[in-house]
Write an enzyme that holds these catalytic residues in place. Structure first.
Site, mmCIF file in Angstrom:
data_model
loop_
_atom_site.group_PDB
_atom_site.id
_atom_site.type_symbol
_atom_site.label_atom_id
_atom_site.label_comp_id
_atom_site.label_asym_id
_atom_site.label_seq_id
_atom_site.Cartn_x
_atom_site.Cartn_y
_atom_site.Cartn_z
ATOM 1 N N LYS A 257 22.408 34.919 41.652
ATOM 2 C CA LYS A 257 21.022 34.850 42.126
ATOM 3 C C LYS A 257 20.648 36.044 43.014
ATOM 4 C CE LYS A 257 20.876 29.766 41.911
ATOM 5 N NZ LYS A 257 20.502 28.509 42.642
ATOM 6 N N TYR B 284 13.695 26.078 35.490
ATOM 7 C CA TYR B 284 13.834 25.028 36.507
ATOM 8 C C TYR B 284 12.814 23.898 36.336
ATOM 9 C CZ TYR B 284 17.456 27.387 39.242
ATOM 10 O OH TYR B 284 18.640 27.934 39.674
ATOM 11 N N PHE C 25 10.715 21.590 46.635
ATOM 12 C CA PHE C 25 11.157 22.980 46.781
ATOM 13 C C PHE C 25 10.920 23.822 45.522
ATOM 14 C CE2 PHE C 25 14.852 20.307 45.672
ATOM 15 C CZ PHE C 25 15.256 20.904 44.473
ATOM 16 N N THR D 123 26.019 22.363 46.083
ATOM 17 C CA THR D 123 24.710 23.025 46.161
ATOM 18 C C THR D 123 24.441 23.559 47.570
ATOM 19 O OG1 THR D 123 23.925 21.443 44.506
ATOM 20 C CG2 THR D 123 22.246 22.697 45.700
ATOM 21 N N ASN E 39 21.589 30.106 47.344
ATOM 22 C CA ASN E 39 22.990 29.686 47.233
ATOM 23 C C ASN E 39 23.791 30.460 46.174
ATOM 24 O OD1 ASN E 39 21.915 28.488 45.005
ATOM 25 N ND2 ASN E 39 22.372 26.382 45.610
ATOM 26 N N HIS F 251 24.038 29.937 39.973
ATOM 27 C CA HIS F 251 23.686 28.757 39.172
ATOM 28 C C HIS F 251 24.781 28.528 38.144
ATOM 29 C CE1 HIS F 251 21.576 26.045 36.415
ATOM 30 N NE2 HIS F 251 22.127 26.776 35.458
ATOM 31 N N GLU G 41 20.419 26.487 28.025
ATOM 32 C CA GLU G 41 20.226 27.582 28.991
ATOM 33 C C GLU G 41 20.701 28.916 28.411
ATOM 34 O OE1 GLU G 41 20.624 24.663 32.911
ATOM 35 O OE2 GLU G 41 22.127 26.207 32.600
HETATM 36 P P1 DAT Z 1 22.679 23.092 41.590
HETATM 37 O O1 DAT Z 1 22.200 24.524 41.633
HETATM 38 O O2 DAT Z 1 23.913 22.896 42.420
HETATM 39 O O3 DAT Z 1 22.828 22.564 40.198
HETATM 40 P P2 DAT Z 1 20.245 21.495 41.771
HETATM 41 O O4 DAT Z 1 20.215 21.520 40.277
HETATM 42 O O5 DAT Z 1 20.145 20.157 42.443
HETATM 43 O O6 DAT Z 1 21.558 22.217 42.341
HETATM 44 O O7 DAT Z 1 19.071 22.387 42.353
HETATM 45 C C1 DAT Z 1 18.741 23.610 41.733
HETATM 46 C C2 DAT Z 1 18.475 24.641 42.799
HETATM 47 O O8 DAT Z 1 17.343 24.246 43.570
HETATM 48 C C3 DAT Z 1 19.599 24.808 43.834
HETATM 49 O O9 DAT Z 1 20.649 25.631 43.386
HETATM 50 C C4 DAT Z 1 18.849 25.401 44.980
HETATM 51 C C5 DAT Z 1 17.515 24.673 44.926
HETATM 52 N N1 DAT Z 1 17.540 23.492 45.791
HETATM 53 C C6 DAT Z 1 18.146 22.309 45.562
HETATM 54 N N2 DAT Z 1 17.983 21.450 46.575
HETATM 55 C C7 DAT Z 1 17.234 22.110 47.497
HETATM 56 C C8 DAT Z 1 16.725 21.792 48.784
HETATM 57 N N3 DAT Z 1 16.935 20.600 49.333
HETATM 58 N N4 DAT Z 1 16.004 22.735 49.435
HETATM 59 C C9 DAT Z 1 15.761 23.952 48.883
HETATM 60 N N5 DAT Z 1 16.223 24.332 47.677
HETATM 61 C C10 DAT Z 1 16.949 23.425 46.991
HETATM 62 MG MG MG Z 2 21.453 22.149 38.725
#
Ligand code: DAT
Ligand code: MG
Length: 139
Positions: A10, A50, A58, A92, A113, A116, A127
């Site tokens: 990222k 997404y 978010f 995450t 973070n 992905h 994807e």
């Molecule tokens: P992951 O990337 O571990 O699969 P996810 O699919 O739940 O996590 O979320 C996708 C992305 O969205 C994540 O990498 C970062 C962002 N995200 C998730 N939870 C968040 C939060 N509480 N606040 C801000 N960004 C968030």
């Molecule tokens: Mg995810």
């Protein structure tokens, strides 16, 4: 079983010049990078990628972040690659990520973070197809 998963390095990580360090963690974990390109994600690409999170508070911030700088999209191959890469990435939220994981090592916070990784084999296929043609993947 040999699988392929989809990965993104990222913008927070490309900005800090961490592509090589993250790739070293990936390769040291036994995953093979079988396709890779550095791109600038368009607003439409990020929104589609997404879409599953479109109702989350978010979502806007996430799309803005993913289009804020270069990303490196990748296809990783290996034994149980989907689950294995999720382990290598870590939780995450980097505060909850296990020691040695990419997110523990490099993530700034839950939003920025660093990486992905697909969460299922079906999603990995969808994807990968959003960013790579078959000819671009060399196993
Ligand atoms: P992951 O990337 O571990 O699969 P996810 O699919 O739940 O996590 O979320 C996708 C992305 O969205 C994540 O990498 C970062 C962002 N995200 C998730 N939870 C968040 C939060 N509480 N606040 C801000 N960004 C968030
Ligand atoms: Mg995810």
């Amino acid at each position: 079983m040999t699988e392929r998963t989809f990965s993104i390095i990222k913008p927070d990580a490309t900005k800090r010049n961490l592509t090589g360090k993250i790739n070293a963690v990936i390769e040291d974990a036994g995953l093979r990078i079988v396709a890779q390109k550095r791109i600038r994600m368009s607003d439409a690409q990020a929104k589609k990628f997404y879409e599953v999170h479109s109702e989350r508070p978010f979502y806007g911030e996430l799309v803005e972040f993913m289009t804020s700088g270069p990303v490196v999209v990748q296809v990783l191959e290996g034994d149980n690659a989907v689950a294995r890469y999720r382990e290598v990435m870590g939780a995450t939220n980097p505060e909850q990520a296990a020691p040695g994981t990419i997110r523990k090592l490099y993530a700034n916070n839950v939003g920025e973070n660093s990486v992905h990784g697909s969460d299922s084999l079906d999603n990995a296929k969808l994807e990968i197809a959003q960013f790579f043609t078959d000819a671009e993947i060399v196993g």
